[in-house]
Design a protein around this motif. Structure first.
Motif, PDB file in Angstrom:
ATOM      1  N   UNK A  25       0.835  -1.203   0.000  1.00 59.50           N
ATOM      2  CA  UNK A  25       0.000   0.000   0.000  1.00 59.50           C
ATOM      3  C   UNK A  25       0.868   1.249   0.000  1.00 59.50           C
ATOM      4  N   UNK A  26       2.105   1.088   0.403  1.00 62.82           N
ATOM      5  CA  UNK A  26       3.017   2.231   0.379  1.00 62.82           C
ATOM      6  C   UNK A  26       2.938   3.134   1.590  1.00 62.82           C
ATOM      7  N   UNK A  27       2.490   2.588   2.717  1.00 60.66           N
ATOM      8  CA  UNK A  27       2.380   3.396   3.932  1.00 60.66           C
ATOM      9  C   UNK A  27       3.723   3.404   4.671  1.00 60.66           C
ATOM     10  N   UNK A  28       4.621   4.257   4.187  1.00 58.14           N
ATOM     11  CA  UNK A  28       5.997   4.288   4.689  1.00 58.14           C
ATOM     12  C   UNK A  28       6.082   4.497   6.205  1.00 58.14           C
ATOM     13  N   UNK A  29       5.133   5.219   6.732  1.00 59.00           N
ATOM     14  CA  UNK A  29       5.158   5.564   8.155  1.00 59.00           C
ATOM     15  C   UNK A  29       5.127   4.339   9.067  1.00 59.00           C
ATOM     16  N   UNK A  30       4.532   3.259   8.596  1.00 59.42           N
ATOM     17  CA  UNK A  30       4.406   2.042   9.404  1.00 59.42           C
ATOM     18  C   UNK A  30       5.753   1.593   9.977  1.00 59.42           C
ATOM     19  N   UNK A  86       8.103   2.254  -8.475  1.00 59.38           N
ATOM     20  CA  UNK A  86       6.722   1.821  -8.251  1.00 59.38           C
ATOM     21  C   UNK A  86       6.314   2.032  -6.783  1.00 59.38           C
ATOM     22  N   UNK A  87       7.215   1.657  -5.883  1.00 56.92           N
ATOM     23  CA  UNK A  87       6.915   1.753  -4.456  1.00 56.92           C
ATOM     24  C   UNK A  87       7.131   3.156  -3.917  1.00 56.92           C
ATOM     25  N   UNK A  88       8.050   3.866  -4.521  1.00 56.76           N
ATOM     26  CA  UNK A  88       8.350   5.217  -4.059  1.00 56.76           C
ATOM     27  C   UNK A  88       9.403   5.264  -2.978  1.00 56.76           C
ATOM     28  N   UNK A  89       9.719   4.105  -2.396  1.00 57.94           N
ATOM     29  CA  UNK A  89      10.758   4.050  -1.371  1.00 57.94           C
ATOM     30  C   UNK A  89      11.275   2.624  -1.284  1.00 57.94           C
ATOM     31  N   UNK A 123       1.648  11.761   6.720  1.00 57.22           N
ATOM     32  CA  UNK A 123       3.041  11.495   7.061  1.00 57.22           C
ATOM     33  C   UNK A 123       3.885  11.921   5.876  1.00 57.22           C
ATOM     34  N   UNK A 125       7.565  11.118   3.629  1.00 61.18           N
ATOM     35  CA  UNK A 125       8.612  10.131   3.398  1.00 61.18           C
ATOM     36  C   UNK A 125       9.547  10.635   2.309  1.00 61.18           C
ATOM     37  N   UNK A 126      10.705  10.046   2.276  1.00 67.07           N
ATOM     38  CA  UNK A 126      11.674  10.405   1.263  1.00 67.07           C
ATOM     39  C   UNK A 126      11.262   9.690  -0.018  1.00 67.07           C
ATOM     40  N   UNK A 131      11.042   8.485  -3.812  1.00 67.04           N
ATOM     41  CA  UNK A 131      11.887   8.159  -4.960  1.00 67.04           C
ATOM     42  C   UNK A 131      11.284   8.695  -6.259  1.00 67.04           C
ATOM     43  N   UNK A 132       9.979   8.933  -6.229  1.00 72.85           N
ATOM     44  CA  UNK A 132       9.330   9.393  -7.459  1.00 72.85           C
ATOM     45  C   UNK A 132       9.569  10.866  -7.742  1.00 72.85           C
ATOM     46  N   UNK A 148       1.938  12.366   2.373  1.00 79.37           N
ATOM     47  CA  UNK A 148       0.884  11.526   1.817  1.00 79.37           C
ATOM     48  C   UNK A 148      -0.216  11.297   2.844  1.00 79.37           C
ATOM     49  N   UNK A 205      -2.656   9.021   5.007  1.00 79.16           N
ATOM     50  CA  UNK A 205      -2.698   7.665   5.546  1.00 79.16           C
ATOM     51  C   UNK A 205      -4.134   7.188   5.715  1.00 79.16           C
ATOM     52  N   UNK A 241      -5.030   5.201   2.423  1.00 80.72           N
ATOM     53  CA  UNK A 241      -3.878   4.465   1.887  1.00 80.72           C
ATOM     54  C   UNK A 241      -4.274   3.096   1.339  1.00 80.72           C
ATOM     55  N   UNK A 278      -1.442   4.942  -2.578  1.00 79.23           N
ATOM     56  CA  UNK A 278      -0.965   6.166  -1.933  1.00 79.23           C
ATOM     57  C   UNK A 278      -1.187   7.412  -2.780  1.00 79.23           C
TER      58      UNK A 278
END
Ligand code: ZN
Ligand code: ZN
Ligand code: ZN
Ligand code: ZN
Lengths: 236, 498
Positions: A104-109, A142-145, B108, B110-111, B113-114, B122, B124, B127, B131
């Motif tokens: 889902x791409x919820x980096x904060x997790x 695709x994931x962004x991170x 939140x 985040x760094x 890449x896109x 973004x 949450x 989500x 995203x």
């Protein structure tokens, strides 16, 4: 009142002296979520760090699991990965959390694990290079991170992105064990061999499933001159 | 993602960086782009009908579309697609244009890449649908409208009860104009049939209709029924995992969550079980509804137990309301009976059942009739089932919200393979099984609100051949909610003239 970093439900923290005087970081997950996660403690496999309490007795020999024995018996892989240590059992809830993070791409997790990651790996060697498992360019976009990089960020230590993934990841789960083991070409390459030479390297990844990803990464690092390679992951 | 701005045919325009081979142009995150005018519609452009069909009335992400960035950009340049900002900064944080979230704790950074920003914000809150971050453009359709079939005949010749008839008529009258209506229908009144005539009229006027419901099971149950009665119409269902999300649809049956994907799509919005939405009739729901409807629209709310806010609005005539107090079969709603259960919690801890409950349990087991036994929590559920199994020798099972076998067990119960089903309030709605009695164990507990008890009581007596099911509330002191629920049911029966 705090809100759970994962399920967003409000919760009240258990009162404690340590928290009050700032000795203990306040938890980021509610008791419900925390309770569904299982920390790896007690007896573990000497090499892969799997929790023996949730592992059938007949698949181990002394302090080593059969999977690791098989890896070590294979000449190509003997001693490539010194050891792996993981924090949590890869149970259904952990799977769900990692899926939310990655798919889902919820980096904060990932931040929910920072307190545990930093306190648990406090003692790792100061001189070791911290190298996250990399993603291919396509997957990274695709994931962004890169979740491994985010996780490594919790260790309060310089992160060195020294690995490059040449080929696009296939779903590991779709392959059989034999296919995984016989994968001829190593998907990784080392970006800066000079940095690696003679160094102790610690790889970081989200999950240790079969151990092949980490071993491929370790192999290119050893070939580039690394002294020894071990790894840490969030779940096993 | 990053875009560049450039001059093309003497106009300032924007394009994803990956499509432009000019390193002299500076790529910036989408939200940092200068304002550019939307390209005018190029009438001669051959647009992709599939894209039109998917995007029409929606707001989606590049990641959600099976089209290439190239194809989408081409539609943008020809004025058929619009890009808009997903997350905008406000004076005290951010706002998500997909779900309307403004709570700072649900954003939140985040760094990324896109867009290469090390603090890409973004949302949450939404989500689970992919995203939306500051650098994510939202894509919508601004080309020609989709054409709907001209004739949408209702293929149904069932009969409506007099209450249904009245409600149906009110709904039909509203179609074509702006407004709101609450249909307050008792459990078992047959609310789906009430919608048919109004939907038919709307479809034939070329209007787009959505039925939004909080539960996937309801979507799955309603969709085939509506497809059957509107065989010439374009009907599709939307829920997590649905395969009809790309089909053309004038009538959409959707879960509340999926409504976030629509934008200014519906002229008629029907909100089913408006009091049961995850956050009930609150801002989140209002927001997703307000995004999904066209500026001029008609809103229909359905409920058996409207919230206080709604009832008040109806009473003050701010919200037009029509009641269906009588069940479809014409018999009164079973009125719950209060039964003293003593200190049920303490007894349970000591491994004992209240005497009155035990007596009922044995009689129920003996009778061979099915019963649902509602409890306040999973821990009560676990203790109670153990004790029940010691006392009676009939098939007993239990379900709760996180039970992976929930669906299977409900089917088994329906098939009479389970006689006594213990459940938390998760099954207070939706399960309709004939020849059924209901008991609430510990009915004085807070989780049993007036509406929960009315819904629970509404499970019994659903068939005309067994309209008189029992509803027993075992308690340790009557709660206000219990009294209110009983009055609620009695009043409805009175209004029905029964
Ligand atoms: Zn939580
Ligand atoms: Zn092992
Ligand atoms: Zn959102
Ligand atoms: Zn970004």
């Amino acid at each position: 009142m705090s809100y759970c970093l994962y399920c967003h439900e409000p919760y009240s923290e258990a009162w404690s002296w340590e928290a009050l005087i700032g000795l203990k970081q306040s938890p980021l997950l509610c008791q419900d979520c925390e309770g569904k996660l299982v920390r790896i403690k007690g007896e573990i496999c000497r090499i892969c760090g799997r929790d023996f309490s949730v592992f059938p007795e007949q698949y181990r020999q002394d302090d080593c699991c059969f999977d690791c024995i098989r890896w070590e018996e294979n000449d190509t892989w003997t001693g490539i990965l010194q050891q792996n240590r993981s924090l949590y059992v890869y149970n259904d809830y952990m799977k769900e959390m990692i899926a939310k993070l990655k798919y889902r791409g919820d980096a904060e997790v990932v931040k929910a694990f920072y307190p545990v990651v930093s306190s648990e790996f406090k003692r790792i060697s100061r001189d070791a290079l911290l190298v996250p498992i990399s993603l291919s360019e396509e997957r990274h976009y695709e994931r962004g991170f890169n979740q491994a990089e985010l996780l490594a960020g919790g260790l309060k230590k310089q992160v060195e992105s020294l690995l490059k993934r040449k080929t696009h990841e296939e779903k590991q789960s779709k392959k059989t064990r034999v296919e995984r083991l016989s994968q001829k070409e190593n998907p990784f390459e080392v970006v800066d061999s000079l940095k690696v030479k003679g160094q102790e390297v610690i790889l970081v990844d989200d999950v240790y499933t079969t151990g092949s990803t980490l071993r491929y990464a370790a192999k290119v690092l050893i070939e580039a001159g690394a002294k020894e390679v071990s790894s840490i992951t969030l779940a096993r | 993602m990053r875009f560049v701005s450039l001059f093309l045919n003497n106009r300032l325009t924007i394009a994803p960086e990956t499509l432009v081979n000019d390193s002299s142009l500076k790529a910036v995150p989408f939200f940092e782009l200068p304002m550019v005018e939307q390209p005018p519609l190029n009438q001669t452009f051959r647009y992709d009908e599939k894209l039109q069909q998917i995007l029409y009335g929606k707001q989606l992400l590049f990641d959600e579309l099976s089209f290439t960035v190239d194809q989408i950009q081409l539609h943008y340049e020809n004025g058929y697609v619009k890009y808009s900002i997903g997350i905008s900064k406000t004076s005290n944080g951010y706002v998500c244009s997909r779900c309307g979230n403004e709570k700072s704790r649900l954003f939140a950074v985040f760094s990324c890449f896109r867009c290469k920003s090390d603090s890409c914000a973004y949302c949450r809150n939404c989500i689970m649908m992919g995203r939306v971050s500051e650098c994510t453009p939202m894509i919508s359709w601004c080309g020609p409208k989709v054409r709907w079939p001209l004739e949408n005949n209702l293929l149904w010749n069932g009969e409506l009860s007099s209450g249904q008839q009245l409600a149906s008529q009110k709904f039909v009258e509203g179609i074509g104009s702006e407004g709101e209506l609450l249909i307050w229908a008792v459990c078992g009144a047959g609310k789906t049939e009430v919608l048919f005539k109004g939907i038919e009229k709307a479809l034939n006027l070329g209007l787009r209709v959505c039925i939004a419901t909080p539960r996937t099971d309801v979507v799955l149950e309603l969709a085939p029924r509506l497809k059957a009665v509107f065989p010439n119409s374009m009907v599709a269902s939307y829920y997590g995992g649905s395969e009809e999300r790309e089909t053309k649809a004038q009538l959409v049956i959707s879960t509340t969550h999926q409504m976030y994907r629509f934008k200014q799509a519906f002229n008629i919005m029907i909100v089913d079980e408006v009091d049961a939405f995850p956050y009930s009739y609150d801002q989140t729901l209002q927001h997703s509804v307000s995004l999904a409807v066209t500026p001029k629209h008609f809103l229909l709310y359905l409920s058996a137990t409207p919230s206080k806010t709604m009832k008040k609005a109806a009473m003050n005539e701010r919200l037009p309301c029509v009641k269906i107090p009588k069940r479809f079969h014409g018999f009164p709603l079973p009125v719950p009976k209060m039964v003293w259960g003593g200190e049920w919690k303490k007894r349970l801890e000591r491994g004992k059942l209240p005497a009155t409950f035990l007596k009922w349990l044995k009689a129920q087991a003996e009778s061979g009739r099915r019963a649902m036994i509602f409890v306040s929590s999973v821990s009560v559920l676990e203790k109670l089932i153990e004790l029940i199994r010691k006392e009676v020798d009939v098939p007993v099972d239990s379900v709760h919200s996180e039970d992976p076998l929930r669906k299977e067990k409900v089917i088994q119960f329906r098939n009479e393979d389970i006689q006594l089903l213990l459940t938390t309030t998760i099954l207070e709605r939706g399960v309709t099984v004939p020849f059924l009695d209901v008991a609430v164990f510990g009915a004085d507990h807070d989780v049993f609100t007036e509406s929960a008890l009315v819904q629970i009581a509404g499970r019994s007596g659903r068939s005309k051949d067994d309209h008189d099911g029992k509803v027993l509330l075992f308690h340790y002191g009557k709660s206000l909610s219990m009294i209110q629920a009983i009055n609620h049911i009695k009043n409805m029966n009175k209004e029905a003239g029964l």
